[in-house]
Write an enzyme that holds these catalytic residues in place. Structure first.
Site: not given
Ligand code: GLU
Length: 489
Positions: A255-257
């Site tokens: 994910s973007k995280r």
């Protein structure tokens, strides 16, 4: 395992920036098409009208082409099985829907959302499978007329008799089976007339004569629905292969995280397309070879689904950085100059529009720093020493190397010898430093470290004998004076 003429496809939904996972699916299909002299089709699954955008389509196409993943048929390229956007194929879907309804495989369903929700609740309470009750399967003409009069807009449901199993051999995961009773009658066309993914994809794959469907694992659970549709429509079923998920380094879904997730982001960070292709190929696929650097030709030759793993792949950005650094090393300074340029502009070292001299200088800088880069965005950190007038000590340890009287003397003598030098080039610089060491009876670290720090502020970096000719005599002397001042002399 794969024989005969093969037709593969990549069918992204243009609902956002091109995800790195999509790029991996596209790559696997592309490699198989190239390896087996097959055809790769690219088409858009754009039936989600709210989320599909032209920008996303453009982004996906640009990214594919940037990665070198061209296609033989489909979007922009054309072909005899188009159109290649689902929204332009509604008439085709309608034709088959009519046939399915006529043959009794499908029926109109007038249930309202509230009724369906009520059914779901009830199955939940009873602990039974929340499949459709079949209420509209055998509506009388009177009931139907009543619903139509009420203005209800029907969906079209596909009838799945609950007996038996759907079985298939997944090219990556082996034998798979699902109980038909767990599927239930499912919607194939929504009340707005737009088909759902599971239905449109079957018609597209069948009519485009796709022989192998290689896609992400998340679609494995959709496959039984698609297979029952193939059976009802009387189409030949393609082979299926479901490629495992890509997880972040912490083993959770990427994910973007955890960092960049789209191809564009990696492109902007200054990664090379062939390095990304090399890295993506290794996400789930492996060979017996020890090393990790594969040219595209080698990938085409060696790639096979037999060696694609069932377990999730882990996106290891350190590995990507290593692979990218290898490709940067092998690239020409001119190419790396182009890649680092936007980052140096952003850092304020250069302007967007450069003179020929400035561009030539940039290429020389690229040549000096490219061995230190994992990706382009790291360039300012390494290139600063070629652009600033006043250097800064990178840390206390660096500053320390210039504090002694010996160091001061070394730098002062260096300045004199440098100004005496006829021509400042790497060979002369080499001789100068050697003679300087002899003259002052210093060698090794004692000699090189103060010089390096006085000229660059740093304790490591490109060869000093290359740096000085590049930045020039005057600038070097200015920096040395400034460094001595900063060191308290
Ligand atoms: N449009 C689907 C996706 O982007 C692809 C489905 C398929 O390959 O069958 O996930």
């Amino acid at each position: 395992m794969i024989n005969g003429e093969i037709r593969l496809r990549f069918a992204p939904s243009p609902t956002g920036p091109f995800h790195i996972g999509g790029a991996r699916s596209a790559l696997f299909n592309w490699l198989l098409a190239k390896k087996h002299n097959g055809t790769l089709i690219v088409r858009f699954e754009d039936t989600d009208r709210e989320r599909s955008t032209v920008e996303s389509e453009e982004n996906i196409k640009d990214s594919l082409l940037w990665l070198g993943l061209n296609w033989d048929e489909g979007i922009d390229v054309g072909g005899e099985n188009g159109p290649y956007r689902q929204i332009e194929r509604l008439g085709i879907y309608q034709e088959y829907t009519d046939k399915l309804v006529e043959s009794g495989h499908a029926y109109y369903c007038y249930c309202s959302e509230e009724e369906l929700e009520e059914d779901r609740k009830q199955s939940f309470e009873e602990g039974s499978n929340p499949i459709y009750s079949g209420r509209c399967r055998d509506l009388s003409p009177e009931d139907k007329a009543k619903f139509v009069q009420e203005g209800r807009k029907p969906t079209v449901r596909f009838h799945v008799p609950p007996e038996g199993q759907v079985m298939f051999k997944d090219l990556i995961r082996g034998a798979i089976s699902f109980e038909k009773s767990g599927i239930g009658d499912f919607v194939i066309v929504k009340s707005d007339g737009i088909p759902v993914y599971n239905y449109a994809v079957v018609l597209d794959d069948a009519l485009m004569k796709v022989t192998h469907v290689i896609r992400a694992e998340e679609h494995l659970s959709n496959t039984p629905r698609q297979i029952v549709l193939y059976e009802a429509l009387g189409f030949k079923q393609p082979e299926f292969g479901h490629v495992s998920l890509i997880l972040g380094k912490d083993k959770t879904k990427m994910s973007k995280r955890q960092g960049a997730t789209s191809v564009t982001e990696y492109r902007k960070l200054g990664y090379l397309p062939e390095a990304i292709v090399n890295f993506l190929a290794l996400l789930g696929w492996s060979t017996e070879r020890e090393d990790e650097i594969f040219s595209v030709e080698e990938l085409i030759q060696e790639f096979s689904l037999e060696r694609v793993s069932k377990s999730p792949a882990v996106f290891d950005v350190d590995k990507l950085n290593f692979i990218n650094s290898q490709y940067i090393k092998k690239s020409s300074p001119e190419r790396i100059a182009d890649i680092i340029k936007p980052h140096l502009v952003k850092a304020g070292f250069i302007k967007d529009e450069n003179s020929a001299d400035e561009n030539e200088y940039l290429v020389k800088v690229a040549a000096e720093i490219k061995d230190y880069l994992s990706f382009g965005a790291q360039a300012p950190e390494h290139a600063g020493i070629f652009y600033v007038d006043e250097i800064q000590f990178e840390n206390e340890e660096a500053a320390e190397t210039l504090k002694s009287e010996e160091a001061k003397n070394l730098i002062e003598t260096f300045k004199v010898r440098l100004s005496e030098l006829e021509e400042v080039n790497p060979e002369n610089m080499k001789a100068l430093i050697k003679n300087l060491g002899k003259e002052l009876s210093v060698k090794g670290k004692q000699l090189f470290m103060p010089l390096r720090v006085a000229i660059t502020g740093k304790m490591h970096g490109p060869e000093l004998i290359n740096i000085v000719p590049l930045i020039g005599r005057e600038r070097t002397i200015k920096r040395a004076d400034f460094a001595l001042k900063m060191a308290g002399h």
